[in-house]
Design an enzyme around this catalytic site. Structure first.
Site, PDB file in Angstrom:
ATOM      1  N   GLU A 146      18.404 -17.162  -8.957  1.00  0.00           N
ATOM      2  CA  GLU A 146      19.689 -16.444  -8.818  1.00  0.00           C
ATOM      3  C   GLU A 146      19.518 -15.242  -7.897  1.00  0.00           C
ATOM      4  O   GLU A 146      20.064 -14.162  -8.151  1.00  0.00           O
ATOM      5  CB  GLU A 146      20.204 -15.991 -10.199  1.00  0.00           C
ATOM      6  N   GLU A 168      17.891 -17.026 -20.804  1.00  0.00           N
ATOM      7  CA  GLU A 168      17.916 -15.634 -21.283  1.00  0.00           C
ATOM      8  C   GLU A 168      17.706 -15.487 -22.784  1.00  0.00           C
ATOM      9  O   GLU A 168      18.455 -14.775 -23.461  1.00  0.00           O
ATOM     10  CB  GLU A 168      19.234 -14.966 -20.851  1.00  0.00           C
ATOM     11  N   HIS A 181      17.493 -10.845  -9.758  1.00  0.00           N
ATOM     12  CA  HIS A 181      18.605  -9.950  -9.401  1.00  0.00           C
ATOM     13  C   HIS A 181      17.997  -8.571  -9.145  1.00  0.00           C
ATOM     14  O   HIS A 181      17.581  -7.901 -10.099  1.00  0.00           O
ATOM     15  CB  HIS A 181      19.614  -9.868 -10.546  1.00  0.00           C
ATOM     16  N   ASN A 193      14.937 -20.258 -18.008  1.00  0.00           N
ATOM     17  CA  ASN A 193      15.430 -19.358 -16.962  1.00  0.00           C
ATOM     18  C   ASN A 193      15.711 -17.969 -17.541  1.00  0.00           C
ATOM     19  O   ASN A 193      16.294 -17.856 -18.622  1.00  0.00           O
ATOM     20  CB  ASN A 193      16.737 -19.948 -16.405  1.00  0.00           C
ATOM     21  N   ASP A 241      19.629 -12.257  -5.637  1.00  0.00           N
ATOM     22  CA  ASP A 241      20.516 -11.360  -4.893  1.00  0.00           C
ATOM     23  C   ASP A 241      19.846  -9.992  -4.884  1.00  0.00           C
ATOM     24  O   ASP A 241      19.136  -9.624  -5.817  1.00  0.00           O
ATOM     25  CB  ASP A 241      21.958 -11.326  -5.425  1.00  0.00           C
TER      26      ASP A 241
HETATM   27  O1  9MR Z   1      27.962 -15.129 -11.669  1.00  0.00           O
HETATM   28  C1  9MR Z   1      28.398 -15.372 -12.974  1.00  0.00           C
HETATM   29  C2  9MR Z   1      29.730 -14.675 -13.222  1.00  0.00           C
HETATM   30  O2  9MR Z   1      30.744 -15.282 -12.432  1.00  0.00           O
HETATM   31  C3  9MR Z   1      30.094 -14.756 -14.700  1.00  0.00           C
HETATM   32  O3  9MR Z   1      31.244 -13.967 -14.933  1.00  0.00           O
HETATM   33  C4  9MR Z   1      28.943 -14.267 -15.531  1.00  0.00           C
HETATM   34  C5  9MR Z   1      29.275 -14.366 -17.002  1.00  0.00           C
HETATM   35  O4  9MR Z   1      28.236 -14.030 -17.823  1.00  0.00           O
HETATM   36  O5  9MR Z   1      27.787 -15.036 -15.265  1.00  0.00           O
HETATM   37  C6  9MR Z   1      27.364 -14.871 -13.948  1.00  0.00           C
HETATM   38  O6  9MR Z   1      26.159 -15.568 -13.736  1.00  0.00           O
HETATM   39  C7  9MR Z   1      25.065 -15.154 -14.529  1.00  0.00           C
HETATM   40  C8  9MR Z   1      24.216 -16.372 -14.790  1.00  0.00           C
HETATM   41  O7  9MR Z   1      24.989 -17.389 -15.373  1.00  0.00           O
HETATM   42  C9  9MR Z   1      23.020 -16.049 -15.668  1.00  0.00           C
HETATM   43  N1  9MR Z   1      22.260 -14.944 -15.122  1.00  0.00           N
HETATM   44  C10 9MR Z   1      23.007 -13.763 -14.756  1.00  0.00           C
HETATM   45  C11 9MR Z   1      24.155 -14.119 -13.817  1.00  0.00           C
HETATM   46  C12 9MR Z   1      24.878 -12.880 -13.352  1.00  0.00           C
HETATM   47  O8  9MR Z   1      25.479 -12.208 -14.423  1.00  0.00           O
END
Ligand code: 9MR
Length: 460
Positions: free
Chosen positions: A273, A166, A244, A208, A275
């Site tokens: 990722e 990101e 997402h 990513n 969903d």
């Molecule tokens: O699913 C993850 C969640 O449990 C955490 O609280 C969050 C913190 O930033 O990160 C989520 O996963 C993220 C991933 O690491 C990067 N892309 C976005 C995902 C969803 O927010």
């Protein structure tokens, strides 16, 4: 900003594709499971039949939940630790590394023959508190040390690493996201990739991101970076598309075309990722479309959904996953499986006559050579040194590098350094002393000041 409680805000920029996707969904409709005799009955097995993986994000603390772990064991052949490998989890205080939660996931997955996606080595979020006291060279060195230590610890165990996550800005600007890492210099991304390559040469190294799933200003900027990296030999192997999706940010109509244009740059692409918020046949059809897009791109080698049951999701209220809160398969599951079973193998069909054996002439010369690839920034550097055997197998080697005045080695990996300034000799360690004739191995070191550009090599 990723805010799990307000997910719609960060996805706003893709809202433009809604109309196009409605058309796509109307024509999708793959809701029956393929009835061919060899149709596999789990997501992982079906994906494997096409040469791909089907994975899920996993939380270590849920592994003791039997509903969760039964689905994990049965359906998936790849895992991504959801939070356990992030910087705050693995280096809570500077220089102190903790891997117990990540190890639970990694060891369990590997014992069952599953692949592991490493997520994520360098990211502006989920950093430990101590990084906020650092900037400039100190932060750059801390980031590189983190990449090196974590990737070295997991060396040989990770299929693909999200090396950088990101790093690009949302919106139309097409530039980098401002962050503490970005402020260490624009070359921080390539520095991270080089350090990861040195630490774990066998892992695929991915960039990513989210909101890059269709062609837009942000994905164009990532595309330009990948193109630049490929042209300059910066080690990058794959691009992850988080995917997402929801009503405001639906599966883009040019999803497949976007995956394909990245693949055409010579990198693998992975859906990392996935969903999709929603329910019923609308959600099911979107899942089938996403799966089909990956299957249609030869270099799309895996799909990961971001959790198992809806209740496991970071945005559970949107019921975006393949299993309901009780662990029952949803229509989305059936549809994703059907799409996988209709997929074509990525590998060419086996030929009946094996190709003629070719013989490779032995490389000329004996001894060894060493080449240096230097990643220099103001005040510090990472050197990656490639040791190549000549005509004979090496059973031990040492590389000599002369550092310019004022430079010093601060950290070495995959070699044993003697001294830290002036001419420093780096000898092989136990696991990389043997190098077959013509083959190579790499080691690296980090330092302050200006790095060396050349190296000598001695067989020993
Ligand atoms: O699913 C993850 C969640 O449990 C955490 O609280 C969050 C913190 O930033 O990160 C989520 O996963 C993220 C991933 O690491 C990067 N892309 C976005 C995902 C969803 O927010």
């Amino acid at each position: 900003m990723i805010d799990p409680h307000r997910p719609q805000r960060r996805r706003r920029v893709l809202a433009v594709a809604t109309g196009l996707t409605a058309g796509l969904l109307a024509t999708a409709g793959a809701l029956t499971v393929a009835s061919t005799a060899d149709a596999a009955t789990t997501l992982g097995a079906s994906a494997a039949a096409t040469g791909r993986y089907f994975g899920t994000a996993v939380a270590a603390y849920k592994l003791s939940d039997s509903t969760y772990s039964n689905i994990l064991n049965t359906e998936f052949n790849s895992v991504t630790p959801e939070n356990e490998m992030k910087w705050d989890a693995t280096e809570p205080s500077q220089g102190n590394f903790t891997y117990s939660s990540a190890d639970q996931i990694v060891n369990r997955a590997r014992a069952q023959g599953m692949k592991v996606r490493g997520h994520a080595l360098a990211w502006h979020q989920q950093q430990p508190g101590w990084t906020s006291n650092l900037s400039g060279t100190a932060l750059r060195n801390a980031m590189l040390n983190h990449v090196t230590q974590v990737a070295t610890y997991y060396r040989g165990k990770i299929d693909s690493w999200d090396v950088v996550n990101e790093a690009f800005a949302d919106g139309g600007g097409g530039g980098r996201r401002d962050s503490n890492l970005q402020r260490t210099g624009n070359d921080w991304i390539e520095a991270a990739f080089r350090a990861a390559r040195t630490a774990d040469p066998a892992a695929k190294l991915c960039y990513n991101d989210y909101n890059t799933d269709g062609q837009n200003a942000k994905s164009n900027a990532v595309y330009a970076m990948v193109q630049d990296f490929k042209s300059r030999g910066v080690p990058i192997d794959c691009v992850g598309f988080q995917s997402h999706f929801n009503a405001q940010s639906p599966l883009p109509s040019d999803y497949q075309a976007n995956l394909q244009r990245f693949a055409n740059l010579g990198v693998d692409v992975q859906i990392t990722e996935l969903d999709i918020e929603g329910s019923g046949s609308t959600q099911a059809n979107s899942y089938a479309s996403a799966v089909r897009a990956c299957l249609a791109v030869t270099r799309c080698n895996g799909i990961t959904v971001w959790g198992i049951r809806d209740s496991d999701s970071w945005r559970a209220s949107g019921t975006p996953l393949l299993f309901d809160n009780s662990g029952n398969k949803k229509a989305a599951y059936t549809s994703a499986l059907a799409a996988l079973n209709n997929g074509q193998p990525t590998d060419p069909p086996p030929t009946t006559t094996p190709p003629p054996a070719t013989t490779t002439p032995p490389p000329s010369g004996s001894g060894c050579t060493a080449t240096v690839s230097l990643n220099q920034w103001n005040g510090g550097f990472v050197a990656t040194v490639r040791v190549t055997a000549g005509g004979n197998q090496l059973t031990g080697w040492s590389a000599g590098l002369t550092l310019p005045s004022g430079a010093a080695v601060t950290n070495t990996w995959n070699a044993q350094a003697s001294g830290s300034s002036g001419t420093v000799n780096f000898a092989n360690v136990a696991y990389n002393g043997t190098v077959n004739a013509g083959a190579s191995t790499e080691f690296g070191f980090q330092g302050t000041g200006t790095g060396p550009g050349t190296a000598s090599c001695t067989a020993r």
